[in-house]
Design a protein around this motif. Sequence first.
Motif, PDB file in Angstrom:
ATOM      1  N   GLY A 132       0.774  -1.227   0.000  1.00 28.03           N
ATOM      2  CA  GLY A 132       0.000   0.000   0.000  1.00 28.03           C
ATOM      3  C   GLY A 132       0.802   1.271   0.000  1.00 28.03           C
ATOM      4  N   ARG A 133       2.104   1.162   0.060  1.00 29.88           N
ATOM      5  CA  ARG A 133       2.981   2.335   0.147  1.00 29.88           C
ATOM      6  C   ARG A 133       3.746   2.563  -1.140  1.00 29.88           C
ATOM      7  N   THR A 134       4.183   1.483  -1.768  1.00 32.69           N
ATOM      8  CA  THR A 134       4.905   1.574  -3.027  1.00 32.69           C
ATOM      9  C   THR A 134       3.956   1.236  -4.181  1.00 32.69           C
ATOM     10  N   GLY A 135       4.431   1.461  -5.413  1.00 30.41           N
ATOM     11  CA  GLY A 135       3.619   1.147  -6.571  1.00 30.41           C
ATOM     12  C   GLY A 135       3.791   2.188  -7.653  1.00 30.41           C
ATOM     13  N   ILE A 136       3.253   1.886  -8.825  1.00 30.89           N
ATOM     14  CA  ILE A 136       3.384   2.771  -9.984  1.00 30.89           C
ATOM     15  C   ILE A 136       2.462   3.975  -9.833  1.00 30.89           C
ATOM     16  N   GLY A 137       2.959   5.157 -10.235  1.00 27.99           N
ATOM     17  CA  GLY A 137       2.140   6.364 -10.266  1.00 27.99           C
ATOM     18  C   GLY A 137       1.829   6.920  -8.892  1.00 27.99           C
ATOM     19  N   ARG A 138       1.297   8.139  -8.889  1.00 28.53           N
ATOM     20  CA  ARG A 138       0.880   8.785  -7.649  1.00 28.53           C
ATOM     21  C   ARG A 138      -0.408   9.572  -7.893  1.00 28.53           C
ATOM     22  N   VAL A 139      -1.186   9.722  -6.836  1.00 27.20           N
ATOM     23  CA  VAL A 139      -2.419  10.508  -6.850  1.00 27.20           C
ATOM     24  C   VAL A 139      -2.341  11.510  -5.713  1.00 27.20           C
ATOM     25  N   GLY A 140      -2.716  12.766  -5.992  1.00 29.81           N
ATOM     26  CA  GLY A 140      -2.693  13.782  -4.958  1.00 29.81           C
ATOM     27  C   GLY A 140      -3.560  14.958  -5.350  1.00 29.81           C
ATOM     28  N   THR A 141      -3.336  16.078  -4.695  1.00 30.06           N
ATOM     29  CA  THR A 141      -4.174  17.255  -4.927  1.00 30.06           C
ATOM     30  C   THR A 141      -3.321  18.506  -5.118  1.00 30.06           C
ATOM     31  N   GLY A 186       2.345   5.835 -19.503  1.00 28.51           N
ATOM     32  CA  GLY A 186       1.349   5.496 -18.492  1.00 28.51           C
ATOM     33  C   GLY A 186      -0.029   5.202 -19.019  1.00 28.51           C
ATOM     34  N   ASP A 187      -0.169   4.882 -20.320  1.00 27.80           N
ATOM     35  CA  ASP A 187      -1.531   4.678 -20.825  1.00 27.80           C
ATOM     36  C   ASP A 187      -2.189   3.413 -20.282  1.00 27.80           C
ATOM     37  N   SER A 188      -1.410   2.475 -19.769  1.00 32.51           N
ATOM     38  CA  SER A 188      -2.003   1.270 -19.205  1.00 32.51           C
ATOM     39  C   SER A 188      -2.709   1.552 -17.879  1.00 32.51           C
ATOM     40  N   TYR A 189      -2.530   2.760 -17.328  1.00 35.52           N
ATOM     41  CA  TYR A 189      -3.170   3.117 -16.065  1.00 35.52           C
ATOM     42  C   TYR A 189      -4.291   4.140 -16.244  1.00 35.52           C
ATOM     43  N   LEU A 190      -4.728   4.344 -17.477  1.00 35.68           N
ATOM     44  CA  LEU A 190      -5.833   5.276 -17.720  1.00 35.68           C
ATOM     45  C   LEU A 190      -7.095   4.852 -16.980  1.00 35.68           C
ATOM     46  N   SER A 191      -7.440   3.572 -17.064  1.00 37.35           N
ATOM     47  CA  SER A 191      -8.662   3.103 -16.407  1.00 37.35           C
ATOM     48  C   SER A 191      -8.545   3.188 -14.895  1.00 37.35           C
ATOM     49  N   THR A 192      -7.326   3.006 -14.381  1.00 42.31           N
ATOM     50  CA  THR A 192      -7.108   3.123 -12.938  1.00 42.31           C
ATOM     51  C   THR A 192      -7.350   4.555 -12.475  1.00 42.31           C
ATOM     52  N   ALA A 193      -6.799   5.510 -13.227  1.00 41.19           N
ATOM     53  CA  ALA A 193      -7.008   6.921 -12.888  1.00 41.19           C
ATOM     54  C   ALA A 193      -8.484   7.279 -12.978  1.00 41.19           C
ATOM     55  N   ALA A 194      -9.159   6.766 -14.008  1.00 40.93           N
ATOM     56  CA  ALA A 194     -10.582   7.052 -14.166  1.00 40.93           C
ATOM     57  C   ALA A 194     -11.396   6.483 -13.009  1.00 40.93           C
ATOM     58  N   THR A 203       0.872  12.062 -17.837  1.00 43.95           N
ATOM     59  CA  THR A 203       1.776  10.956 -18.134  1.00 43.95           C
ATOM     60  C   THR A 203       2.436  11.212 -19.487  1.00 43.95           C
ATOM     61  N   ALA A 204       3.023  10.180 -20.079  1.00 42.17           N
ATOM     62  CA  ALA A 204       3.712  10.330 -21.366  1.00 42.17           C
ATOM     63  C   ALA A 204       3.306   9.212 -22.317  1.00 42.17           C
ATOM     64  N   ASP A 205       3.572   9.437 -23.589  1.00 41.46           N
ATOM     65  CA  ASP A 205       3.402   8.420 -24.634  1.00 41.46           C
ATOM     66  C   ASP A 205       1.966   7.955 -24.806  1.00 41.46           C
ATOM     67  N   LEU A 206       0.996   8.855 -24.641  1.00 41.86           N
ATOM     68  CA  LEU A 206      -0.391   8.466 -24.859  1.00 41.86           C
ATOM     69  C   LEU A 206      -0.644   8.253 -26.346  1.00 41.86           C
ATOM     70  N   ARG A 207      -1.373   7.181 -26.660  1.00 39.95           N
ATOM     71  CA  ARG A 207      -1.660   6.832 -28.046  1.00 39.95           C
ATOM     72  C   ARG A 207      -3.046   7.314 -28.456  1.00 39.95           C
ATOM     73  N   HIS A 208      -3.203   7.536 -29.750  1.00 37.87           N
ATOM     74  CA  HIS A 208      -4.409   8.131 -30.314  1.00 37.87           C
ATOM     75  C   HIS A 208      -5.680   7.388 -29.900  1.00 37.87           C
ATOM     76  N   HIS A 209      -5.764   6.122 -30.236  1.00 38.03           N
ATOM     77  CA  HIS A 209      -7.003   5.388 -29.979  1.00 38.03           C
ATOM     78  C   HIS A 209      -7.251   5.212 -28.485  1.00 38.03           C
ATOM     79  N   THR A 210      -6.188   4.930 -27.746  1.00 39.99           N
ATOM     80  CA  THR A 210      -6.350   4.734 -26.309  1.00 39.99           C
ATOM     81  C   THR A 210      -6.866   5.999 -25.641  1.00 39.99           C
TER      82      THR A 210
END
Length: 278
Positions: A132-141, A186-194, A203-210
């Motif tokens: 719960g402390r480590t992991g990919i990406g961060r969320v904040g305000t 980070g496009d593989s985490y789009l649904s997680t952020a949503a 993030t970086a390297d976002l693709r058109h269709h995704t």
Amino acid sequence: MTTVADAIAALEAAYPPELAESWDAVGLVCGDPGEELNRVLVCVDPVAETVDEAIETGAQLIVAHHPLLLRGVHGVPADTPKGGLVHRMVRGGVALFCAHTNADSADPGVSDALAAAIGVTGLTPLAPTPDGRTGIGRVGTLPEAEPFAVFVERVARALPATEGGVRAAGEANRPIRTVAVSGGAGDSYLSTAAALGVDAYVTADLRHHTAGEHLAVPGAPALVDVAHWASEWPWCEQAAGVLRAALGGTVVIDVSTRRTDPWTCQAAGAPTTRRTTR
């Protein structure tokens, strides 16, 4: 005497190798751990420009985020691009250490540095590991909500300039307060952020269709797409701080400012607007 091994110990304490993904290649790539260490260069990419910089400044160690030899190799002949770099480093007495997905997941890690650069605080992992402390990406305000157009300018000012600049997708006046970030692709985490209901995702390297499919969902986070290199460059100062704290001022720690983003120019082109085809 401070050695390469001393630096490796500090880096592996901050970015534990066990946090790396199974497919990754982290750790010491070349060099002698027992060599005396007087100067270190921290960078994102182990490429010709940063190897040149290390040799020019007299560094005995390059600390890079991206691996040099990520995929399996059967040799490193000097007449190949990566083999040539290995030979140059060995001949120049320069070791190479890479901290990649272990630095992405560490606490603090790559995304903490990105979030701090753009003023996002109160951070928790976007995709946490079981602890719960480590992991990919961060969320904040943000300190307070601001229009999306203002937020995009905030991101652009915080990161080093690149030819590709900063791209954004979202309503200009949408209030942005909660933000997710993920350094690198980070496009593989789009649904997680949503699913977390954040207002924007950087993030970086976002693709058109995704990206398009993501934005088609009502209420989906607005998107800010930055250069891969720029999104990870703030980590360099973080890693430099780890070494400065651990090595007690016995070693000079430099952060490379050479832009190793591969894109070198951009045509202005004609202005674009959204069109509806019939």
